[in-house]
Design a protein around this motif. Structure first.
Motif, short mmCIF file in Angstrom:
data_model
loop_
_atom_site.label_atom_id
_atom_site.label_comp_id
_atom_site.label_asym_id
_atom_site.label_seq_id
_atom_site.Cartn_x
_atom_site.Cartn_y
_atom_site.Cartn_z
N LEU A 183 39.64 65.62 16.64
CA LEU A 183 38.70 64.60 17.12
C LEU A 183 39.18 63.99 18.43
O LEU A 183 38.37 63.71 19.33
CB LEU A 183 38.54 63.50 16.06
N ALA A 184 40.50 63.82 18.55
CA ALA A 184 41.03 63.23 19.78
C ALA A 184 40.83 64.15 20.97
O ALA A 184 40.85 63.70 22.12
CB ALA A 184 42.52 62.91 19.59
N LEU A 204 24.97 62.61 17.42
CA LEU A 204 26.23 62.86 18.13
C LEU A 204 27.16 63.66 17.23
O LEU A 204 27.81 64.62 17.67
CB LEU A 204 26.91 61.53 18.51
N PHE A 205 27.25 63.25 15.95
CA PHE A 205 28.14 63.92 15.01
C PHE A 205 27.71 65.36 14.79
O PHE A 205 28.51 66.30 14.86
CB PHE A 205 28.16 63.15 13.68
N THR A 209 30.23 66.47 17.75
CA THR A 209 31.51 66.46 17.03
C THR A 209 31.70 67.75 16.24
O THR A 209 32.72 68.44 16.39
CB THR A 209 31.57 65.25 16.08
N LEU A 210 30.73 68.08 15.38
CA LEU A 210 30.92 69.24 14.50
C LEU A 210 31.19 70.54 15.27
O LEU A 210 32.16 71.22 14.97
CB LEU A 210 29.72 69.40 13.56
N PRO A 211 30.36 70.88 16.26
CA PRO A 211 30.68 72.12 17.00
C PRO A 211 32.03 72.05 17.70
O PRO A 211 32.78 73.03 17.71
CB PRO A 211 29.55 72.22 18.04
N GLN A 212 32.38 70.86 18.23
CA GLN A 212 33.63 70.76 18.98
C GLN A 212 34.86 70.90 18.08
O GLN A 212 35.87 71.44 18.49
CB GLN A 212 33.69 69.40 19.71
N ILE A 213 34.76 70.40 16.84
CA ILE A 213 35.93 70.49 15.97
C ILE A 213 35.83 71.70 15.04
O ILE A 213 36.65 71.86 14.13
CB ILE A 213 36.14 69.21 15.12
N HIS A 294 32.95 77.47 17.35
CA HIS A 294 32.82 77.53 18.80
C HIS A 294 34.17 77.37 19.45
O HIS A 294 34.80 76.34 19.32
CB HIS A 294 31.89 76.40 19.30
N TYR A 295 34.61 78.42 20.14
CA TYR A 295 35.84 78.28 20.91
C TYR A 295 35.47 78.08 22.36
O TYR A 295 34.42 78.54 22.81
CB TYR A 295 36.71 79.53 20.75
#
Lengths: 296, 275
Positions: A183-184, A204-205, A209-213, A294-295
């Motif tokens: 998350l950071a 937003l989540f 957030t979800l794809p990013q983490i 997602h990388y």
């Protein structure tokens, strides 16, 4: 330790042969002790266990070569193994989603606390059960279930979720710190841009957030699946596989086959089948991840 | 605007605090129950604090099992194993992170393999090996197979890779050896990581159960987790005595954890799991 030429005098564009030889010698010297222990006490046993799994052997007598009989029995002629596999899957079906949800929720909450000191406090607190003694916390929760009149451990229908709850309580900390790190690392600009476009927190989540983490989500999923499919100590400490054998898992069955029934060959064959199952699962997960992870 | 005072922050902290109670309360209950009378511990409805504080459970604990001896056994064997994990693991990790030498990836992957292979597979052959060495029921059986740890090597490897190379290069340029670079540059820079890995290894061995339960038999060689579980089946056992034993086993780990927690979670993070 002296070399013929001091490196600071020659300063070669590429390391000289003698320097490279010295580097190779140092490398071998530094890794030798650790590697020797790994070879003797990890790799040799791995090979040995493959051999043991082809024998019928009680531990003391001479092992008798039986070829693939142990594997054949485990796969086609052991209704117990099948049932314990099913119970292991049921355990995972409780422990994995619960652990994932709880640790992601707690990590998201901690991440959004603005004071670094308070964030650090909660991170420390939620990781705490990870560093305590498994036997002691298992005895603690066993006594707590008893003292509060929650007899989940004594009933076949509730014992597996109860142990799953305990393992999540004990182990969520490791997933939480993984999620906190992920998350950071989500770039703040993504949120700011979306907020300018009027996105709600839930959006937003879901869309940032979800794809990013998702790589971490995948890692935690894999680690907790591997862990839960091998669940053993919590069972041994809290239920001994009971009541009856209603909470016996595959790993606990392997342990009992070896050290209660003294069927070393059969127990090791089961271990290899469990390991193969885990590898198949890992490969399948690895293939599937391309669809949702997602990388950058 | 002071964001710390915003209502959303208040709600966040309140929810996290409530969840935190689920971690704190069981430990508090464990400590308080260790001072309860059996009647008090089994009373309905259950209470957190003892009605009467008694210390007799600890006395009974030491009568039922050689608790002090077990505590000492766990303490020194875990400390010795953790120290060897650093002694063997740090040089190996450093070489894997920095040097080029023959068979490097083979040796590295062997360490990784030792980390990921399920313990059920290696348990029986390792026991046979230890029996062949004649080490059954000796501390050698406990210590020697754990002299190195794939986790320790991997965590230290990750850390060494994150260090800047420039300082070590200047040592090498001045004619120093790789050993000098490790001893005087890399290790001093990694003291936090080394402490964390040492502590993770110590805690892992402090709570390890299966291996000691298989290779050790004598009561005077028993380690804490094995003794505690044996206590569970003791005929004269009750919940307060069990909680007294559990509390004494857990409290040192909590204290140690609070001292190094910042490094500890970072180190655990780099390996993705507990060591």
């Amino acid at each position: 330790m002296m070399t013929h030429q001091s490196p600071s005098l020659t300063r070669p564009a590429r390391p000289s042969t003698s320097l490279r030889r010295e580097e190779a010698l140092w490398g071998l010297l530094l890794v030798a002790p650790s590697t020797l222990v790994v070879l003797v006490f990890a790799l040799l046993p791995i090979l040995g266990s493959l051999g043991v799994s082809f024998t019928d052997w009680g531990g003391l007598s001479r092992p008798e070569w039986v070829g693939l009989a142990n594997y054949q029995k485990a796969l086609t002629n052991d209704p117990k193994a099948l049932r314990y596999l099913l119970q292991t899957l049921i355990f995972s079906a409780f422990a994995v989603p619960l652990g994932l949800l709880v640790s992601l929720a707690i990590a998201s909450l901690i991440h959004n606390v603005s004071s670094p000191a308070v964030r650090g406090f909660f991170r420390t607190l939620y990781y705490l059960p990870m560093v305590t003694v498994g036997v002691a916390t298992a005895l603690l929760w066993q006594a707590l279930f008893g003292a509060t009149g929650v007899n989940w451990l004594n009933q076949p229908s509730t014992v597996i979720p109860a142990v799953a709850f305990f393992t999540v309580w004990q182990g969520a900390g490791s997933s939480i710190i993984l999620f906190l790190a992920a998350l950071a690392n989500v770039p703040k600009e993504l949120y700011e841009a979306a907020q300018l476009d009027g996105a709600r927190p839930s959006q937003l989540f879901r869309f940032i957030t979800l794809p990013q983490i998702s790589p971490t989500l995948f890692l935690v999923l894999v680690l907790s699946l591997i862990g839960s499919l091998q669940v053993f100590e919590a069972i041994l400490f809290m239920t001994k596989g009971g009541p009856g054998d209603s909470s016996t898992t595959i790993a606990f069955y392997i342990y009992k086959s070896a050290f209660s029934y003294f069927r070393m060959g059969y127990a090791t064959a089961l271990s290899w089948l469990l390991a193969l199952g885990l590898i198949v699962l890992l490969v399948a997960q690895w293939r599937l991840q391309r669809r949702w992870v997602h990388y950058e | 605007m002071n964001r710390r005072l915003s209502p959303i922050q208040g709600v966040l902290v309140a929810v996290l605090g409530l969840g935190g109670l689920l971690i704190v309360l069981p430990f508090l209950w464990m400590v308080f129950t260790a001072f309860k009378t059996p009647d008090d511990a089994y009373a309905w409805p259950p209470t957190l604090l003892p009605k009467v504080w008694i210390a007799g459970n600890f006395k009974k604990l030491f009568e039922l099992i050689p608790f002090g001896q077990m505590f000492w056994n766990s303490l020194w064997t875990s400390a010795v194993i953790a120290s060897f994990n650093i002694l063997l693991g740090a040089p190996a990790a450093y070489a894997f992170a920095r040097l080029r030498f023959p068979g490097k990836s083979l040796w590295f992957n062997s360490h990784l393999l030792s980390m990921v292979v399920p313990w059920q597979i290696t348990l029986i052959p390792t026991f046979l090996l230890v029996r062949w060495f004649g080490w059954v029921d000796s501390f050698a059986a406990l210590i020697v197979p754990s002299l190195t740890s794939g986790y320790a090597v991997f965590m230290l490897y990750q850390f060494f890779r994150s260090l800047p190379r420039s300082l070590e290069e200047s040592v090498l340029m001045d004619g120093g050896s790789w050993g000098t670079a490790l001893r005087y540059i890399a290790l001093p820079l990694s003291s936090g990581a080394v402490a964390a890995v040492w502590m993770l290894s110590f805690l892992g061995n402090w709570s390890s159960f299966v291996w000691p339960s298989i290779v050790l038999n004598s009561p005077e060689k028993m380690v804490l987790p094995v003794g505690l579980l044996a206590l569970q089946n003791h005929f004269a056992i009750n919940v307060p005595v069990l909680m007294a034993g559990s509390a004494l086993a857990v409290l040192p780990t909590i204290v140690a954890y609070l001292f190094v927690q910042r490094y500890l979670t970072d180190a655990a993070l780099s390996s993705g799991m507990k060591g």
